[in-house]
Scaffold this active site. Sequence first.
Site, PDB file in Angstrom:
ATOM      1  N   SER A 125     -57.380  -5.068 -22.413  1.00  0.00           N
ATOM      2  CA  SER A 125     -56.719  -4.017 -23.194  1.00  0.00           C
ATOM      3  C   SER A 125     -57.561  -3.627 -24.425  1.00  0.00           C
ATOM      4  O   SER A 125     -58.674  -3.141 -24.263  1.00  0.00           O
ATOM      5  CB  SER A 125     -55.310  -4.497 -23.545  1.00  0.00           C
ATOM      6  N   ASP A 175     -50.121   1.290 -14.564  1.00  0.00           N
ATOM      7  CA  ASP A 175     -50.319   1.056 -16.004  1.00  0.00           C
ATOM      8  C   ASP A 175     -49.738   2.224 -16.815  1.00  0.00           C
ATOM      9  O   ASP A 175     -50.199   3.363 -16.680  1.00  0.00           O
ATOM     10  CB  ASP A 175     -51.832   0.911 -16.271  1.00  0.00           C
ATOM     11  N   HIS A 206     -49.812  -2.781 -17.120  1.00  0.00           N
ATOM     12  CA  HIS A 206     -50.872  -3.100 -18.094  1.00  0.00           C
ATOM     13  C   HIS A 206     -51.128  -4.600 -18.152  1.00  0.00           C
ATOM     14  O   HIS A 206     -52.146  -5.039 -18.675  1.00  0.00           O
ATOM     15  CB  HIS A 206     -50.442  -2.572 -19.479  1.00  0.00           C
TER      16      HIS A 206
HETATM   17  C1  MLT Z   1     -55.993   0.103 -27.676  1.00  0.00           C
HETATM   18  O1  MLT Z   1     -55.462   0.394 -28.723  1.00  0.00           O
HETATM   19  O2  MLT Z   1     -57.097  -0.439 -27.592  1.00  0.00           O
HETATM   20  C2  MLT Z   1     -55.230   0.468 -26.457  1.00  0.00           C
HETATM   21  O3  MLT Z   1     -54.150   1.304 -26.778  1.00  0.00           O
HETATM   22  C3  MLT Z   1     -54.759  -0.750 -25.745  1.00  0.00           C
HETATM   23  C4  MLT Z   1     -53.807  -1.529 -26.575  1.00  0.00           C
HETATM   24  O4  MLT Z   1     -54.228  -2.304 -27.383  1.00  0.00           O
HETATM   25  O5  MLT Z   1     -52.586  -1.355 -26.393  1.00  0.00           O
END
Ligand code: MLT
Length: 225
Positions: A125, A175, A206
Amino acid sequence: MTQINFKHHFIPSPPLQQHITNNFNQKQRTKDNNDSLTLLLLHGTGGNEDDLIPVGQMLSSSASLLSPRGKVLENGMPRFFKRLSEGVFDMEDLKFRTKELADFVKEASNTYSFNLNKTIAVGFSNGANIAASLLLSYPETIKGAILFRAMVPFIPDSLPVLSGKQVLLSAGTFDPIVSKSQIEGLLKILQKSDADVTLKWQQSGHNLTQKDILDSKHWLSGRLL
Ligand code: MLT
């Protein structure tokens, strides 16, 4: 260059650990570590340096693990760079934090004697997004990356040369955060930069699944450099 100023864990590969225990000389340690794999573990929003250690250990029982904690806090949750809202990044901060992480990885490779050319980033992520940014901005710091649920971190003004770099994109079909077009966009940027990219679609959202780990382990074992 910045100091080793990330809170982090470094867990040496078992052969290196053996040398440390046996008090072998630095030259021997350096040689052995030059031959072995290091996984740079980059957690998601709200995680920390402990989170991906079990994942790293499942991916390879013989790799060294370097796991820093992201320095940005969002409502108390560690991240690797600031965002304005979900999926909307603070580009100036992303640029600054990517350089800071690149400096940390280079510095850590000297301190712990591991080989950047045998280092694979494993990011989830937010950690996958900074890993992608690291690859696009400072390709000399890693040999490749396993990116779980990554999106396009930024569109480079000019494409980097990523020949010889190996990347696994592990994406979730359902996701709700990363759209299919984000994955396709990242795939295209990496392919146009000449990276060797594999895309795996997981029947998941996700969240990370067992199948992500199995596919990554399989991918990694075919590339133990
Ligand atoms: C991010 O901010 O890098 C993306 O939105 C993924 C997350 O951290 O939720």
